[in-house]
Structures are given as structure tokens and as C-alpha cells.
Design a protein around this motif. Structure first.
Motif, short mmCIF file in Angstrom:
data_model
loop_
_atom_site.label_atom_id
_atom_site.label_comp_id
_atom_site.label_asym_id
_atom_site.label_seq_id
_atom_site.Cartn_x
_atom_site.Cartn_y
_atom_site.Cartn_z
N MET A 19 129.03 106.48 12.94
CA MET A 19 129.81 105.26 13.12
C MET A 19 130.96 105.55 14.08
O MET A 19 131.85 106.35 13.75
N ASP A 20 130.94 104.91 15.26
CA ASP A 20 132.01 105.09 16.24
C ASP A 20 132.30 106.57 16.51
O ASP A 20 133.45 107.03 16.48
N SER A 141 128.72 109.12 -10.99
CA SER A 141 127.82 108.75 -9.89
C SER A 141 128.44 107.63 -9.06
O SER A 141 129.10 106.74 -9.58
N THR A 142 128.18 107.69 -7.75
CA THR A 142 128.94 106.89 -6.79
C THR A 142 128.05 106.24 -5.74
O THR A 142 127.13 106.86 -5.20
N MET A 143 128.36 104.97 -5.44
CA MET A 143 127.88 104.30 -4.24
C MET A 143 128.99 104.42 -3.20
O MET A 143 130.15 104.17 -3.52
N TRP A 144 128.63 104.81 -1.98
CA TRP A 144 129.63 104.98 -0.93
C TRP A 144 129.49 103.86 0.10
O TRP A 144 128.42 103.67 0.68
N LYS A 145 130.60 103.14 0.35
CA LYS A 145 130.61 102.08 1.35
C LYS A 145 131.48 102.51 2.53
O LYS A 145 132.65 102.85 2.36
N PHE A 146 130.88 102.49 3.73
CA PHE A 146 131.56 102.88 4.97
C PHE A 146 131.80 101.62 5.80
O PHE A 146 130.87 100.84 6.04
N GLU A 147 133.03 101.43 6.28
CA GLU A 147 133.38 100.22 7.01
C GLU A 147 134.23 100.53 8.24
O GLU A 147 135.21 101.25 8.15
N ASN A 148 133.81 99.98 9.38
CA ASN A 148 134.67 99.86 10.56
C ASN A 148 134.32 98.51 11.18
O ASN A 148 134.46 97.49 10.49
N SER A 149 133.88 98.45 12.43
CA SER A 149 133.41 97.18 12.96
C SER A 149 132.07 96.79 12.35
O SER A 149 131.62 95.66 12.46
N VAL A 174 127.54 93.63 1.51
CA VAL A 174 127.51 94.61 2.59
C VAL A 174 126.44 94.21 3.60
O VAL A 174 125.41 93.61 3.23
N LYS A 175 126.66 94.54 4.85
CA LYS A 175 125.69 94.17 5.90
C LYS A 175 124.45 95.05 5.85
O LYS A 175 123.31 94.58 5.94
#
Length: 406
Positions: A19-20, A141-149, A174-175
């Protein structure tokens, strides 16, 4: 994105996300076959994110710490439980005579890069925001959400129902959704019905003079079995690494559905420690012991003790990887005990207490996330769910093949 493992298979998950010009990785595990199957080699990354501490998600992580190392992010519970799991895998590698891919020094070096995170608290890494959410699979236990554009969420292993231990995972808008598909095409029996049936069968076996052996995964499964059975009027014993994990659960508060109820359930269960206690196991009616796939651990010694007692029973409760002793027991009715193939006279039954979402639960979760793109991974029958996802752009990635999400 690129999968280093775990795209079209269950296990050895490793996901590269670019991402970027920031490159992140989620998990780096093994498939616990003989010998273990490792993912593709490590790549240059800017951060490692761990969904949970089962070996099919963490079993290769220390390979990133044989040279420079990289920041690693996990919940406190995942961080605390990963070390004993990795060190135990090193011990088993030595016992089985497999090639050592990393050592204890690599594990300890990994912890010098460890960043412990809390659910719902955002991590800012340059232009990317990363947020951990509960995945409901095992404590921590974890869901990971990554965000930028843009935005991507990786579920890791996912359970959306409530269990004795945990509250189920909730969808997040989430997209791009990267989601496991272990049970695509298959639904689970209602959890409470399974628990009721298990309790009834345990009572029947014990009341007729038999013993119940419950081979169990050390992390999550043993503790849920304790909570499911501890109020029965029988003597229950636990053995193996699960006892260590239980103590970590007790000393890492805030991750269970009820710390108080968990502590209460343990008051009527006896933890077996040492040879002398194992030799006096006849006083127990129910024995919950690792390993869950019967490829080692004290569970095998207990089965060997009662293998020809037709009043006793082996109750399996979890997924059995192909090639394991547990899989042979379920499919062929035989076990390898001390190098000899044996057909137990004990009753052998399966109770589905999976901590993975079933087919309909996966569909419901996906719809709740309202994604544009659904990336199906961690499954060997992903196609079984595609027809029910007609409104989404569904991506079926393959290990080692890069792909781009628009």
C-alpha cells in the motif's frame, strides 16, 4: 497483494500487502504435516501483523529474525501464547529429526521487535492506519484492517458465533475483504446442540464405568472443553501444553468472554503435572489432553492405557489434518501407538466444536462487511462458496502469484 502460502490450502498463511510503497505482511505459518510444509521464502517488508498464535499462522515467523528483523504487531494474548507454541515446535522438530529452519535465539530476537496492540486502537505507520479487531477464533485472535486511500481487511481465522470462551467476530465495512474459507460448502451443527450431546455422551460413558479421553488443541479448545464440562459431577483432569496456555489465559485478562466464569470452571478441574500424577490418572473420569491431532502429547499415552477397554471412549472435537494420527483414526479407525498400528476397542466419536465460521456464517459476515472485492483464502474448496457471492467481485488467489485490487 501476494500469498506466500495459504491461498488455495488450509494452513501456512502468509499475505503480502503493498500500500503506497509500504509493504506489510499478515502471518507466516506452516502446515503441520510430517515434515511441516513451509511457505515461500521471506520477502523485504515494513511490518509483520499476526492474526493469532496457531502454528499454521505463526510457525515460520522466526525466519524473519535470522538477519535484520522487522517490527511485529500482535495482541498481548497472541504475543504471550506464541512463544511456547514456537519453542514447542522447535522441540518437536528435533525429536522428529526434521531440518531446523530456526532456533530459540531467533524466537527471542523476534520478541525484541514485538509491539503489543489493543483491539480497536489505531496504529499509525506513515500514511497507513492499521486497526485490530477481534476475530472470535481464539483469545487474542485478530482481524487486521489497513487504511490509506484504499482499505483492506484480513480476517485470519474467523468465528462469528458466541462460544463459552469468546464473543463472536462482528463485520466491519471495508472495500477489500481477505477472508478465510476453511469450511466453504459446509455448515456446522449448532454449537449448543453439540455441547449438549457431548455432555450426554460423557455422562453415559462414565456412568457405565468407562473413561473419556478428549484429545485437544492446547490453545482455545482445551479451555472451552473445560468450561463446557467442569460442572458435571465427574473428576476431570487436564494435561499437556494446554495447562501452560490456561495459565497464560488466567494471567492475561481482558480477552475472554468472562474471566470470572473461566476461573470458576478451573476450580473443579485437576491439572496433571509430572510423571507421578500421570501414573495415578485412574482416579480421573475425563482426561482432556494435547495433542488435538494425536501426533504426540500425553493424550496418546492415555489412549494406550485404555485402548482395549470397550467401556471407554475417545471423543475428537477438532479439524484433523491429512496424514495425522487423528485423521487416520477418524477415517480408518486405527492409531499408531508406539510404532504399532492399533484398532482401539474404545468408542470413537466426533463432536464438531470448530472455531471457524461455517459456510452460511461466512456469507453473512461478507454481506455485513459490504465489500467490493472478496479475496478467498485459507481453504481447499473455495469454489463451493463462489456461487453464493454473485454480487461481489470474487478473487481466488494462488500462492506466489501477485495480483492487484482496483
Amino acid at each position: 497483494m501476494k500469498f506466500l502460502g495459504g491461498a488455495e490450502e488450509v494452513g501456512r498463511l502468509g499475505i503480502i500487502i503493498n500500500m503506497d510503497d509500504k509493504v506489510f505482511q499478515v502471518d507466516y505459518g506452516v502446515i503441520p504435516e510430517k515434515p511441516p510444509l513451509f511457505p515461500l521464502p521471506p520477502e523485504k517488508i515494513d511490518g509483520l501483523f499476526v492474526t493469532h498464535s496457531h502454528l499454521d499462522h505463526i510457525g515460520a515467523l522466526p525466519m524473519y529474525y535470522q538477519n535484520d528483523g522487522v517490527d511485529i504487531f500482535a495482541t498481548e494474548m497472541t504475543s504471550n501464547t506464541a512463544r511456547p507454541m514456537l519453542n514447542d515446535s522447535i522441540k518437536i522438530t528435533a525429536i522428529e529429526g526434521y531440518v531446523e529452519r530456526f532456533n530459540r535465539e531467533d524466537v527471542e530476537k523476534m520478541y525484541t521487535f514485538m509491539n503489543q496492540t489493543k483491539y480497536n486502537e489505531k496504529i499509525v505507520l506513515d500514511e497507513v492506519n492499521v486497526t485490530p479487531y477481534s476475530a472470535g477464533h481464539i483469545p487474542g485472535s485478530t482481524m487486521w484492517k489497513f487504511e490509506n486511500s484504499d482499505e483492506v481487511m484480513v480476517t485470519g481465522d474467523l468465528y462469528t458465533g458466541d462460544s463459552k470462551l469468546l464473543t463472536g467476530a462482528k463485520p466491519r465495512k471495508v472495500k477489500n475483504l481477505v477472508i478465510e474459507s476453511t469450511y466453504a460448502g459446509k455448515n456446522h451443527e449448532d454449537r449448543e446442540e453439540v455441547r449438549k450431546r457431548l455432555r450426554e455422551r460423557v455422562s453415559e460413558i462414565v456412568e457405565h464405568g468407562g473413561k473419556v479421553i478428549l484429545p485437544s488443541f492446547a490453545m482455545g479448545r482445551m479451555q472451552e472443553l473445560i468450561m463446557s464440562l467442569s460442572d458435571l459431577p465427574y473428576k476431570i483432569a487436564t494435561d499437556g501444553m494446554g495447562n501452560l496456555i490456561t495459565s497464560i489465559y488466567l494471567n492475561t485478562p481482558g480477552y475472554l468472554r468472562s474471566d470470572r466464569e473461566f476461573r470458576k470452571s478451573l476450580s473443579s478441574v485437576k491439572a496433571i503435572r509430572g510423571k507421578r500424577m500421570r501414573e495415578n490418572i485412574d482416579s480421573a473420569d475425563v482426561i482432556i489432553s494435547t495433542s488435538g491431532m494425536l501426533d504426540g502429547g500425553p493424550a496418546l499415552s492415555y489412549i494406550e492405557k485404555y485402548v482395549h477397554d470397550d467401556k471407554s471412549a475417545i471423543f475428537m472435537t477438532g479439524y484433523q489434518v491429512e496424514g495425522t494420527n487423528g485423521r487416520n483414526l477418524m477415517e480408518k479407525g486405527t492409531l499408531n501407538l508406539s510404532g504399532v498400528e492399533v484398532k482401539p476397542d474404545m468408542a470413537v466419536e466426533f463432536f464438531d466444536m470448530s472455531a471457524h465460521a461455517g459456510h452460511d456464517e461466512l456469507i453473512s459476515f461478507i454481506k455485513g462487511c459490504q465489500p467490493e472485492n472478496v479475496i478467498l483464502c485459507h481453504g481447499d474448496r473455495r469454489e463451493a462458496i463462489v456461487d453464493d457471492l454473485g454480487n461481489y467481485n470474487v478473487v481466488l488467489p494462488y500462492n506466489g502469484k501477485e495480483f492487484t485490487l482496483n
